[in-house]
Structure formats: C-alpha cells, structure tokens
Design a protein around this motif. Structure first.
Motif, short mmCIF file in Angstrom:
data_model
loop_
_atom_site.label_atom_id
_atom_site.label_comp_id
_atom_site.label_asym_id
_atom_site.label_seq_id
_atom_site.Cartn_x
_atom_site.Cartn_y
_atom_site.Cartn_z
N ALA A 280 30.00 40.19 20.70
CA ALA A 280 29.02 40.36 21.76
C ALA A 280 28.70 41.85 21.94
CB ALA A 280 29.56 39.78 23.07
N SER A 281 27.46 42.12 22.24
CA SER A 281 27.02 43.50 22.43
C SER A 281 27.36 43.97 23.83
CB SER A 281 25.52 43.62 22.16
OG SER A 281 24.81 42.74 23.00
N LEU A 282 28.65 44.06 24.11
CA LEU A 282 29.12 44.54 25.40
C LEU A 282 29.93 45.81 25.18
CD1 LEU A 282 30.41 41.21 27.04
CD2 LEU A 282 28.32 42.45 27.60
N PRO A 283 29.97 46.69 26.19
CA PRO A 283 30.81 47.88 26.06
C PRO A 283 32.27 47.49 25.81
CG PRO A 283 29.34 48.05 27.96
CD PRO A 283 29.23 46.65 27.45
N ALA A 284 32.98 48.35 25.13
CA ALA A 284 34.36 48.06 24.76
C ALA A 284 35.22 47.76 25.98
CB ALA A 284 34.95 49.23 23.96
N ASP A 285 34.99 48.49 27.09
CA ASP A 285 35.81 48.26 28.27
C ASP A 285 35.54 46.89 28.89
OD1 ASP A 285 33.25 48.99 29.08
OD2 ASP A 285 33.95 50.04 30.88
N GLN A 286 34.32 46.40 28.77
CA GLN A 286 34.02 45.07 29.32
C GLN A 286 34.65 43.98 28.45
OE1 GLN A 286 29.90 44.50 30.25
NE2 GLN A 286 30.25 42.62 31.41
N LEU A 287 34.61 44.14 27.14
CA LEU A 287 35.30 43.18 26.27
C LEU A 287 36.80 43.20 26.52
CD1 LEU A 287 33.40 43.60 22.88
CD2 LEU A 287 33.43 41.57 24.35
N ALA A 288 37.35 44.38 26.77
CA ALA A 288 38.78 44.48 27.06
C ALA A 288 39.10 43.76 28.37
CB ALA A 288 39.19 45.95 27.15
N ARG A 289 38.21 43.87 29.35
CA ARG A 289 38.40 43.15 30.61
C ARG A 289 38.37 41.64 30.37
NH1 ARG A 289 40.67 42.40 35.51
NH2 ARG A 289 39.24 41.44 37.00
N GLY A 290 37.46 41.18 29.53
CA GLY A 290 37.41 39.76 29.22
C GLY A 290 38.69 39.29 28.56
N ARG A 291 39.19 40.05 27.61
CA ARG A 291 40.45 39.68 26.94
C ARG A 291 41.60 39.65 27.93
NH1 ARG A 291 44.95 41.73 24.54
NH2 ARG A 291 45.60 40.73 22.58
N GLU A 292 41.63 40.61 28.86
CA GLU A 292 42.68 40.67 29.86
C GLU A 292 42.66 39.42 30.74
OE1 GLU A 292 45.83 42.64 32.14
OE2 GLU A 292 44.99 42.93 30.13
N LEU A 293 41.49 39.04 31.20
CA LEU A 293 41.39 37.86 32.06
C LEU A 293 41.77 36.59 31.32
CD1 LEU A 293 38.07 38.76 33.91
CD2 LEU A 293 40.32 38.48 34.99
N VAL A 294 41.35 36.48 30.07
CA VAL A 294 41.63 35.28 29.29
C VAL A 294 43.11 35.16 28.97
CG1 VAL A 294 41.26 34.14 27.07
CG2 VAL A 294 39.32 35.12 28.31
N THR A 295 43.74 36.26 28.60
CA THR A 295 45.12 36.19 28.11
C THR A 295 46.17 36.46 29.17
OG1 THR A 295 45.04 38.52 27.41
CG2 THR A 295 44.37 36.85 25.79
N ARG A 296 45.79 37.18 30.25
CA ARG A 296 46.78 37.53 31.26
C ARG A 296 46.37 37.17 32.68
NH1 ARG A 296 49.26 43.40 30.21
NH2 ARG A 296 50.72 42.50 31.71
N GLY A 297 45.09 36.96 32.91
CA GLY A 297 44.63 36.65 34.25
C GLY A 297 44.58 37.89 35.12
N ASP A 298 44.44 37.68 36.43
CA ASP A 298 44.38 38.78 37.40
C ASP A 298 45.08 38.31 38.66
OD1 ASP A 298 43.58 40.58 39.49
OD2 ASP A 298 41.88 41.22 38.27
N THR A 299 46.31 38.79 38.87
CA THR A 299 47.09 38.34 40.02
C THR A 299 46.45 38.76 41.34
OG1 THR A 299 48.47 40.31 39.79
CG2 THR A 299 49.25 38.29 38.73
N ALA A 300 45.78 39.92 41.36
CA ALA A 300 45.16 40.37 42.60
C ALA A 300 44.04 39.42 43.03
CB ALA A 300 44.60 41.79 42.42
N LEU A 301 43.34 38.85 42.06
CA LEU A 301 42.27 37.90 42.36
C LEU A 301 42.78 36.46 42.45
CD1 LEU A 301 39.39 39.17 39.99
CD2 LEU A 301 39.65 39.58 42.45
N LYS A 302 44.05 36.27 42.17
CA LYS A 302 44.65 34.93 42.09
C LYS A 302 43.93 34.08 41.04
CE LYS A 302 46.32 34.90 46.87
NZ LYS A 302 46.33 34.18 48.17
N VAL A 303 43.67 34.71 39.90
CA VAL A 303 43.02 34.04 38.78
C VAL A 303 44.03 33.93 37.65
CG1 VAL A 303 41.25 34.25 36.99
CG2 VAL A 303 40.70 34.81 39.37
N PRO A 304 44.42 32.71 37.27
CA PRO A 304 45.38 32.56 36.17
C PRO A 304 44.74 32.86 34.82
CG PRO A 304 44.57 30.42 36.84
CD PRO A 304 43.97 31.41 37.80
N ALA A 305 45.55 33.15 33.85
CA ALA A 305 45.06 33.35 32.49
C ALA A 305 44.50 32.04 31.96
CB ALA A 305 46.19 33.84 31.60
N CYS A 306 43.41 32.13 31.20
CA CYS A 306 42.84 30.92 30.60
C CYS A 306 43.84 30.24 29.67
CB CYS A 306 41.58 31.27 29.81
SG CYS A 306 40.26 32.05 30.77
#
Length: 240
Positions: A119-145
């Motif tokens: 995808a034509s996204l900035p590297a930091d945005q792709l890194a954020r996507g990978r983080e959410l998918v593989t680790r989630g975000d505890t602050a947002l109470k979002v589990p990893a996919c």
C-alpha cells in the motif's frame, strides 16, 4: 379452386412459413452444487476462474474460509444484520440447510494467492497497522487481530475468518459498516466495539498493512483452540 378455399390455403402456407422450426432438444445442465453457486463464484472467484489479482477490486475471497464463518455470514445477510442488496436477494429464499451446504462447499475451495502491491502509505502508518494487527493497543482497549484470527492471520476453526488476501477497499468498508451500525453480529458483537475505538487513521493503517501482506503457502485456518479473549468478532455461529 373456389376463392374461400384458395384464401385458406394461402393463409395456411403463410402461417407454416412463419412458424419457428421445431425446437432442438435442450442439453441438460448438470444439477450440481458447483453449477448452482455459479452466481457466487462470478464475484468471489473459483479455482477455474479466480478473481482479478491486479487493478481495483472489492469482493472478498471466501474460498477456504471456515464453514462456520461462511454459514453465519449468509445468515446475517438473510436476517439483515449485514446489508448488501445483491447478497440479500440471493440468500433470502434459502433454508438453513442449504446455507450450510453452500458454506461447506466454499470452505473446501482453494484459490491461487493474489499478487498484492504494498500500500502507498508512509512507513510509519504501515508500522502502526502492523502494531495494531500483531500486538493491539492496550490504551485503546483494542486486542491484537492475531488474538482471534490466528498468528498467521489465516483464521481459526470453527468460525473465525482469515484476514489476508482481502482487498483493502473491502476491509475499509467492513470497518465503516461496523462503525455506522449497518453491519451487526450476534452478541457479543466485538468488532463493532473495536471499530468504534479506532480512529479513521488507524483503520487505514490496519487495512493498508493487511492488504499488503502475502498469503502463506499454507493458508488453512488454524485448529480449533481456546482464544485468550472471549471475542466472537461477529463470526461465532448462533447458539441454540
């Protein structure tokens, strides 16, 4: 020849001349499930005619997804919990048994892996996507996919779908449907909750990263195992 008889003969000749030739015997169409689901494969693809791998496309791959997931989604379309007019029209008259048969059929199908471009996204945005998918975000109470959809993101039996090999537009549309309430699932409708906790930038990051990741050679769903979180993700079959 008397005029009335001559006139009748002319009319009869005209009718016979205009009549169509006797119909040729029709060749029977095989009454197989593969033939009956041709309307499905025209959008979702089949082993002999996979969906396009380049250019814009929207419809998701359903081949190889768990039968429990496919059955539940067919029920959701029929009941109005998911809204797409063509799907609703097709499944509205079908019985539960027929929906199970269709789901079981597609769960055994395998399509060639699509060739995806990063995808034509900035590297930091792709890194954020990978983080959410593989680790989630505890602050947002979002589990990893991967907590529900499997470490390889190919789904898990009996009813969790894989997330790889899906068009980015389709992934974005599903998050949008959960956010605006046009897609529902039987309780607990965890994906609606999760989608509501994510920003639009996070949704774009997740969809961009997922749509850029290749399918593994073995894309079968993971075995039925206990998940660390009680999340059905809109995929758990209805309970009696």
């Amino acid at each position: 020849m008397p005029v009335p008889v001559l006139r009748s003969a002319v009319l009869l000749a005209a009718v016979l001349h205009a009549a169509p030739a006797p119909a040729q015997p029709e060749r029977g169409v095989p009454d197989t499930l593969a033939q009956r689901v041709a309307a499905c494969t025209s959008c979702h693809g089949s082993p002999s005619a996979p969906p396009p791998t380049t250019g814009p496309h929207y419809y998701p791959r359903i081949a190889g997804k768990p039968a429990g997931y496919l059955y539940n989604q067919l029920q959701n379309f029929r009941a109005g919990r998911r809204q797409f007019p063509l799907m609703t029209y097709m499944v509205a008259p079908l019985s539960d048994d027929y929906l199970r048969e269709i789901a079981a059929y597609f769960s055994t199908q395998h399509l060639p892996a699509p060739v995806l471009a990063r995808a034509s996204l900035p590297a930091d945005q792709l890194a954020r996507g990978r983080e959410l998918v593989t680790r989630g975000d505890t602050a947002l109470k979002v589990p990893a996919c991967v907590a529900c959809h499997g470490q390889r993101l190919t789904g898990a039996l009996p009813a969790i779908p894989g997330l790889l090999g899906l068009p980015r537009d389709y992934i974005n549309a599903q998050f949008g449907a959960w956010r605006n309430g046009t897609r529902h699932a039987n309780a607990p409708d965890c994906m609606a909750t999760i989608a509501g906790r994510l920003s639009l930038a996070d949704v774009a990051a997740i969809s961009g990263w997922l749509a850029s990741e290749p399918l593994p050679d073995d894309d079968d769903p993971a075995p039925d195992v206990a998940h660390p979180m009680p999340l059905a993700c809109g995929s758990e079959p209805e309970r009696p």
